[in-house]
Write an enzyme that holds these catalytic residues in place. Structure first.
Site, PDB file in Angstrom:
ATOM      1  N   ASN A 292       0.811  -1.217   0.000  1.00 31.11           N
ATOM      2  CA  ASN A 292       0.000   0.000   0.000  1.00 31.11           C
ATOM      3  C   ASN A 292       0.842   1.263   0.000  1.00 31.11           C
ATOM      4  O   ASN A 292       1.971   1.227   0.468  1.00 31.11           O
ATOM      5  CB  ASN A 292      -0.888   0.007   1.255  1.00 31.11           C
TER       6      ASN A 292
ATOM      7  N   TYR B 160     -13.550   2.958   1.654  1.00 35.49           N
ATOM      8  CA  TYR B 160     -12.615   4.050   1.954  1.00 35.49           C
ATOM      9  C   TYR B 160     -13.174   5.425   1.577  1.00 35.49           C
ATOM     10  O   TYR B 160     -12.632   6.441   2.003  1.00 35.49           O
ATOM     11  CB  TYR B 160     -11.280   3.821   1.241  1.00 35.49           C
TER      12      TYR B 160
HETATM   13  C1  G6P Z   1      -7.919  -3.823   3.791  1.00 28.43           C
HETATM   14  C2  G6P Z   1      -7.266  -3.066   2.682  1.00 28.43           C
HETATM   15  C3  G6P Z   1      -5.784  -3.218   2.755  1.00 28.43           C
HETATM   16  C4  G6P Z   1      -5.300  -2.753   4.103  1.00 28.43           C
HETATM   17  C5  G6P Z   1      -6.023  -3.476   5.211  1.00 28.43           C
HETATM   18  C6  G6P Z   1      -5.711  -2.841   6.553  1.00 28.43           C
HETATM   19  O1  G6P Z   1      -7.704  -5.163   3.592  1.00 28.43           O
HETATM   20  O2  G6P Z   1      -7.677  -3.485   1.410  1.00 28.43           O
HETATM   21  O3  G6P Z   1      -5.191  -2.475   1.731  1.00 28.43           O
HETATM   22  O4  G6P Z   1      -3.921  -2.972   4.220  1.00 28.43           O
HETATM   23  O5  G6P Z   1      -7.409  -3.440   5.043  1.00 28.43           O
HETATM   24  O6  G6P Z   1      -5.885  -3.772   7.557  1.00 28.43           O
HETATM   25  P1  G6P Z   1      -5.247  -3.565   9.002  1.00 28.43           P
HETATM   26  O7  G6P Z   1      -5.578  -4.799   9.755  1.00 28.43           O
HETATM   27  O8  G6P Z   1      -3.757  -3.385   8.794  1.00 28.43           O
HETATM   28  O9  G6P Z   1      -5.863  -2.333   9.540  1.00 28.43           O
HETATM   29 MN    MN Z   2      -6.337  -2.610  -0.113  1.00 30.50          MN
END
Ligand code: G6P
Ligand code: MN
Length: 430
Positions: free
Chosen positions: A148, A250
């Protein structure tokens, strides 16, 4: 059945790695890996993960050989597939991206706003270095970028490297899965007209067996009877109906920016801090010789289903399936409002050629302005991430739709620049 001789995970020490391995185990009728190589700059953490995934493969009765290395050349040389999932500066850097913008009444988030801008700037130099090694030692490899902000990093790779790259995120598959569950149909019956950029996209239409059910999905969101659906589509329902498209998760950060920022300012911990605590538990499980399968706690990470996006993509490339999956690719006219060389996330035909985007045409007028605004921010962020020019950086920060003025852009940028200086070689050479 696809047989891959060498598969490399860059950022092998990530707590997510056992999720990808779990996916490989579940889909062993489709794909088998001879050699799975982990690459990371954190040797210790990677060893823990390596031990865990060796047990996962052994417990599943699969013959895959596993190796961990901190040597980039050795890691990528002659690999067929390379998955990138790095986090430069790890979670502490994420927490700064989350906290510092809040002081300026801006959202602090790892892929959005000023935090997302800085995550891109930390990540672009490291990604280009990895891509250079891939171009040299594995020029035929497919480079699948999960790192990301996936859209921005992938655009940097399209523009500044020669690797064969496809950007990836679990959002499209998660949305498809959630909508199928809510409508009581099989996942394969759902077709989403997914358009925009990574994490900034809209579903123009939901089709089930060819029938447009978009408004039915909106009715279900309004009914608030399906927690999963409402979690995934949190934007205010009146706004959704006004836009007449379904905004991705988002987009709440854009459409409800002041409200969400105010909420975040009241929360005792940021998401990054919560994930740090979760990772302590996960890494303890990975070190435990009795732990043979992916721990259930991994389900608490946002990307808990990411193998469901990665493995079908790999299988379709390897088997030249030419089915349709939504991934990040070079626009090439797919969204007619955007330049050809911009990264977009749209439905693509996947095969040995890579990802050919379907022609989506022009974005609906209700979303076009914001989409173009975000796209400009993304492309300016790529440019500044490569040049390391302060003026390019200021232009990028100012182009972010969440940043209200050039004054604020400069203030938040200066504070984040100072906080992250050790991970920003392009801005702080030597
Ligand atoms: C989703 C998004 C990812 C992101 C993740 C964050 O899967 O698509 O791009 O990295 O959420 O998850 P977290 O557990 O790190 O907050
Ligand atoms: Mn993502």
């Amino acid at each position: 059945m696809t047989n891959v001789s060498k598969f490399t995970i860059v950022g092998g020490g990530s707590s997510y790695t056992p999720e990808l391995i779990d996916g490989l185990i579940q889909q062993q009728d489709e794909i088998q890996i001879d050699n799975l190589v982990l690459y990371d700059i954190d040797a210790e953490r990677q060893q823990w993960v390596c031990g865990m995934i060796e047990r996962q493969f052994r417990y599943a009765g699969l013959p895959t050989r596993v190796m961990a290395t901190t040597g980039l050349q050795q890691a990528v040389e002659d690999a067929e597939f390379i998955v990138s999932q790095i986090r430069v500066g790890k979670m502490p850097a994420r927490v700064l991206d989350e906290k510092i913008p809040l002081k300026y009444n801006l959202l602090g988030q790892e892929t959005t706003g000023p935090g997302g801008t800085f995550k891109a700037w930390r990540t672009i130099p490291a990604s280009l270095e990895i891509a250079e090694a891939v171009a040299r030692y594995a020029p035929a490899a497919w480079y699948l970028n999960f790192t990301n902000p996936s859209g921005i990093v992938t655009e940097a790779l399209f523009k500044h490297s020669s690797v064969k790259v496809i950007g990836l995120c679990d959002n499209p598959i998660n949305a498809q899965f959630t909508i199928a569950l809510a409508l009581g149909v099989r996942q394969e019956q759902v077709y989403l007209e997914w358009m925009g950029m990574n994490h900034v996209n809209w579903i123009r239409r939901v089709l089930i067996d060819g029938v447009n059910v978009t408004h039915r999905v909106m009715d279900l969101i309004e009914a608030k009877e399906n927690a999963r659906l409402n979690y995934r589509f949190p934007t205010d329902i009146e706004l959704i109906r006004a836009l007449d498209v379904l905004p991705n998760f988002y987009l709440q950060y854009y459409y409800h920016h002041p409200r969400i920022t105010a909420l975040r300012q009241l929360e005792p911990q940021t998401r990054g801090e919560i994930v740090m605590e979760l990772e302590k538990v996960l890494f303890a499980a990975y070190r435990d010789p009795k732990q043979m399968v992916k721990p259930a706690k991994l389900g608490q990470r946002g990307g808990a289903m990411y193998s469901k996006a990665a493995i079908p993509l790999i299988v379709s490339i390897a088997q030249d399936r030419r089915d349709v999956q939504s991934v990040v690719t070079r626009n090439n006219g797919a969204i007619s409002d955007f330049p050809d060389d911009a990264a977009v996330e749209v439905p693509c035909v996947i095969g040995k050629h890579g990802a050919f985007p379907l022609h989506m045409g022009s974005l609906p007028q209700t979303i076009r302005g914001l989409a173009e605004h975000v796209k400009a921010w993304e492309s300016l962020t790529v440019q500044a991430g490569v040049t390391g020019s302060r003026l390019d950086a200021l232009a990028a920060m100012n182009a972010n739709p969440l940043v209200p003025s050039l004054d604020t852009a400069r203030q938040v940028m200066d504070e984040l620049m100072a906080a992250h200086s050790s991970y920003l070689p392009q801005f702080f050479p030597g």
